[in-house]
Design an enzyme around this catalytic site. Structure first.
Site, PDB file in Angstrom:
ATOM      1  CB  SER A 301    -106.675  -7.704  -0.411  1.00 45.58           C
ATOM      2  OG  SER A 301    -107.725  -8.283  -1.153  1.00 45.58           O
ATOM      3  CG  ASP A 312    -112.982 -11.642  14.217  1.00 43.18           C
ATOM      4  OD1 ASP A 312    -112.301 -10.825  14.876  1.00 43.18           O
ATOM      5  OD2 ASP A 312    -113.804 -11.293  13.348  1.00 43.18           O
ATOM      6  CE  LYS A 326    -108.400  -4.567  -3.273  1.00 47.00           C
ATOM      7  NZ  LYS A 326    -109.200  -5.810  -3.137  1.00 47.00           N
TER       8      LYS A 326
END
Length: 444
Positions: A301, A312, A326
């Protein structure tokens, strides 16, 4: 990951709420909509009929409020593993927990196949000290089988007065029979951020994301700069292993602490107001020093948001094993004096537009821990989000890959992942993925 919401609801009784909604539908949708409305009325009548039959004919006098609570919770848990109803006591407990202090054993849990599964023990709590591991299945509490309880009931039973004991029966993969662990309850004060100097390297460990996490991280970075020397620090290790997540805004703040600009995360739901993008602000607290993020099968999460953003944006190299997967957002919707519901309202996406729901974050450098001989037959990989019954599928397909090793050795010298991160930052080891190529960052 949790988002807080304060919503004014049009009613708190199931029938009343539905009636308010349904009276508006025929005027908006002609023709075939009437059939849907009629069918919904029939289903509500079915609920009322069953409720009254139970009240009048059940072998013992049932508790009306318990019946309603069970019905509401059943409706929510049928949606996905992370939606649920919280009665007033549970709601209050949740609020205390997100503030960073709560009573209990110190484990993050979910429900799987009728038993409670340990997502992660929280550092320095009774459960962690008693040897509870991520992936353990709790099959009984004080001799009472978990199969007779829902998740909220099991959690409530694990909580209790400070200094009172509870016997937790554990089924661990690789062990022949369940075994008992006696744990003494305590007040759980979660210091979600810990730090130490590893030579000229700053080590930062975040165990969960509560309301104090960003402040704790900032204080830890300031202390490391003072202890090591701002100009002498070679880089930082951000340890998110076995971090089960927490508050969305804290994941954003933590990511922002390492970034100067660019997207951190976006969320997308059914409605326009659930489609949001969160961007970083100028001011990298680590002064652009190299960063390595450690993740494993217990990283879920909010911790996956941080890892995905820094990966990224090519701000950090991710090292370890695949994360839990998740990728959904739960909104806490208060119901006045009737508690609250935890409802999945959106999926989140990394800056590259990738959903990690039931997939997880793949590390740039995969490093699997060496298990000591006595644990090789007892510890197996966690299965991850994709193994949970009723999980949301990944929109891009291919959601069978989550889950990986979640073991972290108790001694730093035996921690293969940590030692490789130190070696890379010290310049004693080399890998093509470190440092990341900043030119390949996601365009913003």
């Amino acid at each position: 990951m949790i988002r807080n919401a304060s919503l004014l609801l049009a009613g708190t009784i199931i029938g009343a709420t539905a009636a308010v909604t349904l009276t508006q539908v025929p005027s908006l949708i002609p023709g075939v909509a009437h059939a849907a409305v009629s069918d919904t009325y029939r289903q509500l009548n079915l609920f009322g009929d069953v409720f009254e039959r139970i009240r009048s004919d059940y072998v013992e006098q049932p508790d009306d409020s318990s019946l309603i609570e069970a019905a509401v919770n059943g409706m929510l848990t049928s949606l996905d593993p992370h939606s649920s109803y919280m009665n007033p006591k549970d709601f209050k407990d949740m609020q205390v927990q997100t503030r960073g202090e709560f009573g209990g054993l110190g484990i993050e849990v979910t429900m799987e196949d009728g038993v409670v599964k340990v997502v992660s023990p929280i550092d320095d709590t009774p459960a962690a000290k008693a040897g509870i591991l991520a992936g353990d299945l709790i099959v009984a509490l004080d001799g009472e089988a978990i199969q007779n309880m829902n998740l909220n009931q099991a959690v409530d039973k694990m909580r209790g007065a400070v200094n009172t004991p509870i016997t937790v029966t554990i089924q661990r993969k690789g062990t022949e029979k369940p075994f008992d662990v006696k744990i003494v309850r305590d007040v759980i004060r979660v210091q979600s951020v810990k730090s130490r100097a590893e030579g000229d390297i700053g080590y930062l460990r975040i165990s969960s994301f509560n309301e104090q996490t960003f402040d704790g991280l900032k204080a830890a970075i300031d202390k490391l700069k003072a202890d090591i020397g701002k100009d002498k620090i070679k880089g930082y290790i951000l340890d998110l292993r076995n971090n089960p997540g927490g508050l969305l805004d804290q994941a954003e703040y933590v990511s922002d602490a390492f970034l100067e600009k660019g997207e951190i995360v976006s969320t997308r739901g059914r409605h326009a107001d659930q489609n949001m993008r969160y961007d970083a602000h100028p001011g990298d607290l680590t002064d652009g020093k190299p960063v390595i993020v450690l993740i494993n099968g217990g990283s879920a999460s909010a911790s996956e948001i941080v890892a995905g953003a820094l990966q990224d944006q090519k701000r950090a190299t991710i090292l370890g094993t695949r994360s839990f997967g998740k990728g959904s957002v739960q909104t806490i919707i208060p119901l006045g004096s009737n508690g609250a519901i935890r409802l999945t309202t959106a999926r989140y996406y990394t800056p590259s537009g990738k959903s990690i729901q039931a997939k997880g974050i793949d590390p740039d450098i995969q490093v699997v821990q060496d298990l000591p001989p006595e644990l090789k037959d007892k510890i197996t990989d966690t299965k991850g989000e994709a193994s949970l019954k009723g999980h949301l599928t990944n929109e891009g397909g291919g959601d069978e890959g989550t889950g990986s090793q979640a073991y972290v050795p108790p001694e730093a010298k035996d921690d293969k992942q940590l030692q490789q991160a130190i070696g890379l930052l010290d310049g004693k080891q080399a890998n093509a993925a470190f440092p990341p190529n900043a030119a390949a960052a996601v365009p913003n």
